[in-house]
Design a protein around this motif. Structure first.
Motif, PDB file in Angstrom:
ATOM      1  N   THR A 122       2.097  10.089   1.886  1.00 11.28           N
ATOM      2  CA  THR A 122       3.078   9.465   0.986  1.00 11.28           C
ATOM      3  C   THR A 122       2.752   9.787  -0.469  1.00 11.28           C
ATOM      4  O   THR A 122       3.633  10.087  -1.280  1.00 11.28           O
ATOM      5  N   HIS A 123       1.481   9.765  -0.775  1.00  9.03           N
ATOM      6  CA  HIS A 123       1.032  10.101  -2.124  1.00  9.03           C
ATOM      7  C   HIS A 123       1.397  11.547  -2.453  1.00  9.03           C
ATOM      8  O   HIS A 123       1.888  11.860  -3.538  1.00  9.03           O
ATOM      9  N   LEU A 167      -0.789   7.128   4.098  1.00  6.24           N
ATOM     10  CA  LEU A 167      -0.795   6.847   2.662  1.00  6.24           C
ATOM     11  C   LEU A 167      -1.052   8.136   1.872  1.00  6.24           C
ATOM     12  O   LEU A 167      -0.423   8.382   0.839  1.00  6.24           O
ATOM     13  N   HIS A 191      -4.492   5.499   6.553  1.00  4.81           N
ATOM     14  CA  HIS A 191      -4.972   6.335   5.443  1.00  4.81           C
ATOM     15  C   HIS A 191      -4.252   7.681   5.423  1.00  4.81           C
ATOM     16  O   HIS A 191      -3.884   8.171   4.364  1.00  4.81           O
ATOM     17  N   ILE A 197       4.128   2.594   8.633  1.00  2.00           N
ATOM     18  CA  ILE A 197       3.066   1.860   7.939  1.00  2.00           C
ATOM     19  C   ILE A 197       3.164   0.355   8.209  1.00  2.00           C
ATOM     20  O   ILE A 197       2.184  -0.298   8.566  1.00  2.00           O
ATOM     21  N   ALA A 252      -4.127   1.976  -2.967  1.00  2.00           N
ATOM     22  CA  ALA A 252      -3.473   1.882  -1.658  1.00  2.00           C
ATOM     23  C   ALA A 252      -4.518   1.913  -0.537  1.00  2.00           C
ATOM     24  O   ALA A 252      -4.496   1.089   0.381  1.00  2.00           O
ATOM     25  N   ALA A 295       0.915   4.098  -2.933  1.00  4.50           N
ATOM     26  CA  ALA A 295       0.648   5.510  -2.642  1.00  4.50           C
ATOM     27  C   ALA A 295       1.764   6.381  -3.216  1.00  4.50           C
ATOM     28  O   ALA A 295       1.502   7.423  -3.826  1.00  4.50           O
ATOM     29  N   ALA A 322       0.841  -1.203   0.000  1.00  2.00           N
ATOM     30  CA  ALA A 322       0.000   0.000   0.000  1.00  2.00           C
ATOM     31  C   ALA A 322       0.876   1.253   0.000  1.00  2.00           C
ATOM     32  O   ALA A 322       0.619   2.208  -0.747  1.00  2.00           O
ATOM     33  N   GLY A 323       1.908   1.246   0.816  1.00  2.00           N
ATOM     34  CA  GLY A 323       2.828   2.382   0.866  1.00  2.00           C
ATOM     35  C   GLY A 323       3.459   2.644  -0.491  1.00  2.00           C
ATOM     36  O   GLY A 323       3.557   3.786  -0.945  1.00  2.00           O
ATOM     37  N   LEU A 372      -3.084   6.151  -5.203  1.00  2.00           N
ATOM     38  CA  LEU A 372      -3.616   6.295  -3.849  1.00  2.00           C
ATOM     39  C   LEU A 372      -4.880   5.472  -3.635  1.00  2.00           C
ATOM     40  O   LEU A 372      -5.058   4.855  -2.584  1.00  2.00           O
TER      41      LEU A 372
END
Ligand code: ASP
Ligand code: MG
Length: 453
Positions: free
Chosen positions: A113-114, A110, A107, A127, A61, A53, A49-50, A58
């Protein structure tokens, strides 16, 4: 107080049925301290997921985050259905609240990170650790539903580390200071349930101890508590002569020394985190590797000294390896040459798995990474550099040195006509390393295993 630290891995934490088994197993101990991994697949999905993102995906993720939440909700739901309890509603609510909080945090991480377009090492740890943060809390709650006095303890309160994210180094002094809080709980009749794998840097951020880090958490805790045993409960009956998923006829090894078990952990056997045995060894605490699904089987016992009767202990293997060969220019002196090669590796914080040297050349087997290109470039100053990738490193561990030649013959006969990228043998460590093309690693390891066991 006879304390026992019991660690349960991802497969033991798979679903409500295995959670129930975990809770049953700990009932057999008067003073257990429970360390748990994330539920199966969770850590991998969190990291995935990380990455998504950071990679401008996203939505995907966030969906992964939701899937993780759903899976845990199901476990709780099923567990409480099969183990009805007057406080069921309360327990369920507190689990849901925790899940909302942690997945909400995920969330947020993420989304951040996005926004920055990059998964920083610190964020990756924050994460990745969510799986253990959730599993430890929820399991402790489920324990209440079976009338056990299980008590969640946040690992950040105990496992203090440096800030080397992804592979943090424990601060033993601080851990020793903090460990008393567990004894207080035990004194009060509670069973502490702690998430493995993660800890806390001096600035309060979350760190992780590396792949399979929960084992390490367990042994850090067991070491600090001087526990009677550190037990790694997994889905196989101990440490095997090779990885039973790939090698037929691989079988459990009843007894191992700390020394040999450490070598095995390091050279590819995925059963234990490589640093796990150090704290146990220092305090002479036996480490048991036991099967959750067959608790009556004795598993493997790791102790100070073990009488070895077989020719060798195990065959392990590791993929995604590279071979770096440097041949010195005539102008570069012998001793200086090796120093410079190893200095370059040290500067890049790269750990070496096996080495083979002659006066003027050296071949080094190590895990492949992007850093290797940089190193290769910098070493051109002192010699010709050759970098081969997609190699597998096979290690034959613990063979009796008196048999070394005989054994090598066995092995070479067995694997002919495979071409070897490198061979290294260390007498003190009793390890023979062979590098082969990754594509034939498993089949070659199988041949070696068949010839030895
Ligand atoms: N969940 C972490 C991992 O998958 C730590 C562990 O299970 O030991 O590596
Ligand atoms: Mg494990």
């Amino acid at each position: 107080m006879d304390l026992h630290v019991l660690k349960f891995g991802g497969t033991s934490m798979n679903d409500h049925k295995t959670w129930k088994q975990v809770l049953e197993i700990i009932k057999n101990y008067e003073y257990p301290i429970v360390v748990v991994s994330a539920t199966a697949k969770t850590t991998r999905q969190l990291i995935e997921a990380g990455k998504l993102a950071a990679d401008n995906k996203l939505d995907e993720a966030l969906e992964l985050g939701d899937a993780i939440k759903l899976r845990h909700l199901e476990i709780i739901q099923n567990f409480l259905e099969e183990n009805p309890h007057p406080k069921k509603t309360l327990i369920k609510e507190s689990c849901e609240k925790k899940l909302d909080e942690k997945i909400g945090l995920l969330h947020k991480f993420l989304t951040y990170t996005h926004k920055v377009g990059e998964l920083t090492p610190a964020m990756k740890d924050a994460i990745a650790s969510i799986g253990e943060q959730i599993s430890s809390y929820l399991l402790a709650q489920c324990g209440l539903a079976t009338d056990q006095l299980t008590q969640f303890v946040d690992a950040k309160k105990i496992i203090k580390t440096d800030n080397n994210y992804g592979n943090a180094f424990p601060n033993f002094g601080l851990i020793n200071q903090r460990i008393g809080s567990l004894e207080t709980l035990l004194d009060g009749g509670f069973t502490p349930v702690i998430g493995g794998f993660y800890g806390e840097a001096p600035d309060g951020t979350t760190t992780t101890l590396g792949f399979e880090g929960s084992d390490y958490s367990a042994s850090l805790i067991g070491g600090a508590l001087h526990s009677k045993s550190i037990e790694i409960w997994t889905d196989v009956s101990g440490v095997f002569t090779s990885d039973p998923r790939f090698i037929k006829d691989a079988k459990p090894i009843p007894e191992l020394s700390y020394f040999d078990a450490t070598e095995m952990a390091y050279f590819g056997s995925k059963v234990l985190h490589p640093s796990t045995l150090k704290p146990a060894q220092e305090r002479n605490i036996p480490v048991l590797v036991k099967n959750m699904f067959a608790p009556e089987e004795s598993g493997t016992r790791i102790i100070r000294e073990s009488a070895q009767t077989q020719k060798a202990l195990a065959v392990s293997f590791k993929e995604d390896m590279a071979l770096l060969t440097v041949s010195a220019y005539e102008t570069v002196m012998g001793y200086n040459f090796l120093t410079r090669v190893f200095k370059a590796l040290e500067d890049h914080r790269l750990a070496v798995d096996a080495v083979n040297t002659t006066e003027a050349s050296v071949t080094i087997a190590l895990s492949d990474s992007e850093k290797l290109d940089e190193i290769a470039k910098s070493l051109i100053e002192i010699g010709n550099v050759d970098l081969e990738r997609e190699k597998g490193l096979i290690s034959i561990i613990g063979y009796r040195s008196s048999d070394a030649t005989e054994l090598s013959n066995d092995i070479f006969d067995a694997i002919q006509p495979v071409s070897l990228g490198m061979i290294s043998y260390t007498k003190q460590k009793r390890i023979l390393n062979l590098a082969v093309d990754q594509t034939i690693m498993v089949e070659t390891a199988q041949k070696i295993h068949s010839s030895l066991f």
